[in-house]
Write an enzyme that holds these catalytic residues in place. Structure first.
Site, PDB file in Angstrom:
ATOM      1  N   LYS A  40       0.840  -1.211   0.000  1.00  0.00           N
ATOM      2  CA  LYS A  40       0.000   0.000   0.000  1.00  0.00           C
ATOM      3  C   LYS A  40       0.875   1.262   0.000  1.00  0.00           C
ATOM      4  O   LYS A  40       2.077   1.188   0.294  1.00  0.00           O
ATOM      5  CB  LYS A  40      -0.899  -0.015   1.234  1.00  0.00           C
ATOM      6  N   TYR A 265      14.401  31.071   5.910  1.00  0.00           N
ATOM      7  CA  TYR A 265      13.254  31.830   6.404  1.00  0.00           C
ATOM      8  C   TYR A 265      13.392  32.057   7.907  1.00  0.00           C
ATOM      9  O   TYR A 265      13.777  31.155   8.645  1.00  0.00           O
ATOM     10  CB  TYR A 265      11.958  31.075   6.118  1.00  0.00           C
TER      11      TYR A 265
HETATM   12  C1  PLP Z   1      -0.250  -1.472   6.987  1.00  0.00           C
HETATM   13  C2  PLP Z   1      -0.801  -2.732   7.526  1.00  0.00           C
HETATM   14  C3  PLP Z   1       0.048  -3.804   7.790  1.00  0.00           C
HETATM   15  C4  PLP Z   1       1.556  -3.701   7.727  1.00  0.00           C
HETATM   16  O1  PLP Z   1       2.036  -3.161   8.927  1.00  0.00           O
HETATM   17  P1  PLP Z   1       3.602  -2.899   9.184  1.00  0.00           P
HETATM   18  O2  PLP Z   1       3.642  -2.376  10.543  1.00  0.00           O
HETATM   19  O3  PLP Z   1       4.025  -1.901   8.154  1.00  0.00           O
HETATM   20  O4  PLP Z   1       4.304  -4.196   9.011  1.00  0.00           O
HETATM   21  C5  PLP Z   1      -0.523  -5.002   8.171  1.00  0.00           C
HETATM   22  N1  PLP Z   1      -1.869  -5.124   8.307  1.00  0.00           N
HETATM   23  C6  PLP Z   1      -2.712  -4.102   8.082  1.00  0.00           C
HETATM   24  C7  PLP Z   1      -4.164  -4.297   8.275  1.00  0.00           C
HETATM   25  C8  PLP Z   1      -2.202  -2.871   7.702  1.00  0.00           C
HETATM   26  O5  PLP Z   1      -3.038  -1.843   7.507  1.00  0.00           O
END
Ligand code: PLP
Length: 376
Positions: A40, A265
Site C-alpha cells: 500500500k 526563512y
Molecule cells: C499497513 C498494515 C500492515 C503492515 O504493517 P507494518 O507495521 O508496516 O508491518 C498489516 N496489516 C494491516 C491491516 C495494515 O493496515
C-alpha cells in the site's frame, strides 16, 4: 550512488534488501505461513510496480493494499495473485473491487451486503476476508459479538461470494511489553471459536512486521509485513532490517560566509565565524521533514554535517566548514550510508518527532525512485 548528473535529488531502493527482509520474515514465522507483503501507499513510498516485480520471484501468497485503486493498479500490472484490500471500502467502491477480482476486507454486515449485491449483479466469483476488531477500533466486527454476526455472515456468503479468510490487527506489537498483543490474540481466538468457519482454503492472519518478528507463534496461516520489508526497524528491540532506502541530493550552490550571515526563512541560524555553506536540491516539498531544520544532518564525503536554518520547500543548507573540497554536484546522503557514516530512517523520524513510516510514505513524487537490482 549512481544517477546522471542532472538529477538534483532522488531515492535509491535496493531490491535485494527488500527480498532479504521478506526472507527474514519467513525465517521468523516458518515456511508454512503465507506471506502477504503490504505494498500500500506505493509500497511505502518505494514504488509499487518495481516492488511487486522484485518480490514476485519469492512467490508470496498475494499482495496487500489499502485501496481499490491500488488493487486495480496491481491488476493492470498483470498481478494474478490474490490482492487483499485491508481497509473498509467507501460504499461506492464495491463494484470496482469485484470487477478487479480484489479480495475485500469486510468490517460490517452493510459492507458484506454491498459486496454480495455487486458479486451477484456482475456474476463474478468474489472473495472476502472478515476483519475482527480486537482493540484497534478503526475497522472490523466486534470480537465480543461474534455469536451474533457470525450467523448473518454465513447466511450472506455463498454463490459467487466466497468467505476466504479472517484477520485482526495488533495495535501494540511494536512495543516491548507483549501483554496487549496477548490480550488481542485471545480475543481473536474467542471470536473464532464461536464462528462456524469454512474448513478448506481459508486463511487466518494477524501479524504485521512487528508481530511476525516478535510473536511468530501468532503467525497462524499468514502474516502481513510492511515496514520491515522496506528497511525500517519494526519496533522496540526488534532486529535491524537489511537497509533498503537511501535518500540523496546534490550540492547546487556553495558560499563562503562572513560572521553574522544568516540563512533561511526567519533567519534562524547565524554564522558565528567564517563558515562555508552548501545548498542542496531538496526540501520539504520532496518530503524531507521541515522539522529537521537546525536539527538534522546530511553526510558528504563520508562526513556528517549539520542542517542549518529552516528547510525550504526546495532547498536545504548544510554547514560544510569542516569538510574540505566540496564541489558543486557532490552527493549528500540524508538517509542511508556514505563511507563510515549512516543516517537511519529512525534517526530522521526521531528528529522530526514522527515515525519511520511517515518519513518513507512522505517522500514526494518529485523524487525519482531508482531501483538498484544488484549490490548498491
Ligand atoms: C499497513 C498494515 C500492515 C503492515 O504493517 P507494518 O507495521 O508496516 O508491518 C498489516 N496489516 C494491516 C491491516 C495494515 O493496515
Amino acid at each position: 550512488m549512481s544517477t546522471d548528473g542532472h538529477t538534483r535529488a532522488w531515492v535509491e531502493i535496493r531490491a535485494n534488501g527488500v527480498r532479504r527482509n521478506l526472507e527474514r520474515i519467513r525465517e521468523s514465522v516458518g515456511p508454512d505461513v503465507a506471506v502477504i507483503p503490504m505494498v500500500k501507499a506505493d509500497a511505502y513510498g518505494t514504488g509499487m510496480a518495481r516492488c511487486v516485480g522484485a518480490l514476485e520471484p519469492l512467490e508470496p501468497w498475494g499482495f496487500g493494499v489499502a485501496t481499490v485503486e491500488e488493487g486495480t493498479a496491481l491488476r493492470d500490472l498483470g498481478v494474478e495473485r490474490p490482492i487483499l484490500v485491508v481497509t473498509p471500502l467507501p460504499p461506492g467502491a464495491y463494484r470496482r473491487a469485484v470487477e478487479a477480482a480484489l479480495t475485500v476486507s469486510i468490517s460490517d454486515l452493510a459492507g458484506l451486503q454491498r459486496l454480495s449485491e455487486a458479486a451477484h449483479r456482475l456474476d463474478r466469483a468474489t472473495d472476502f476476508h472478515l476483519e475482527v476488531d480486537t482493540g484497534m477500533g478503526r475497522a472490523g466486527f466486534d470480537w465480543r459479538q461474534a455469536g451474533d454476526w457470525g450467523k448473518a455472515v454465513l447466511a450472506l456468503a455463498g454463490g459467487p461470494l466466497r468467505w476466504k479468510g479472517c484477520f485482526t490487527h495488533f495495535h501494540s506489537a511494536d512495543a516491548d511489553d507483549p501483554s496487549a498483543t496477548d490480550t488481542q490474540w485471545s480475543r481473536f481466538n474467542d471470536a473464532l471459536g464461536s464462528l462456524d468457519l469454512p474448513k478448506d482454503d481459508f486463511l487466518v492472519h494477524l501479524c504485521n512486521s512487528a508481530g511476525a518478528l516478535r510473536h511468530p507463534m501468532y503467525g497462524r496461516g499468514g502474516v502481513r509485513p510492511g515496514i520491515f520489508l522496506y528497511g525500517a526497524v519494526a519496533g522496540e528491540g526488534l532486529p535491524d532490517p537489511e537497509p533498503v532506502v537511501t535518500l540523496r541530493a546534490r550540492v547546487t550552490f556553495i558560499r563562503n560566509t562572513t560572521p553574522g550571515s544568516t540563512v533561511g526563512y526567519g533567519a534562524t541560524y547565524t554564522a558565528k565565524k567564517w563558515e562555508r555553506w552548501a545548498s542542496i536540491g531538496i526540501g520539504y516539498g520532496d518530503g524531507l521533514p521541515r522539522a529537521l531544520g537546525n536539527k538534522g544532518y546530511g553526510i558528504i564525503k563520508g562526513r556528517r554535517v549539520p542542517i542549518i536554518g529552516r528547510i525550504s520547500m526546495d532547498l536545504t543548507v548544510l554547514n560544510i566548514t569542516e569538510v574540505d573540497e566540496v564541489e558543486l554536484g557532490d552527493v549528500v546522503t540524508l538517509v542511508g550510508r556514505d563511507g563510515g557514516e549512516s543516517i537511519t530512517l529512525e534517526e530522521v523520524a526521531s528528529h522530526a518527532g514522527t515515525i519511520n513510516y511517515e518519513i518513507l510514505t512522505g517522500l514526494s513524487q518529485r523524487l525519482p525512485r531508482i531501483w538498484l537490482e544488484e549490490g548498491g
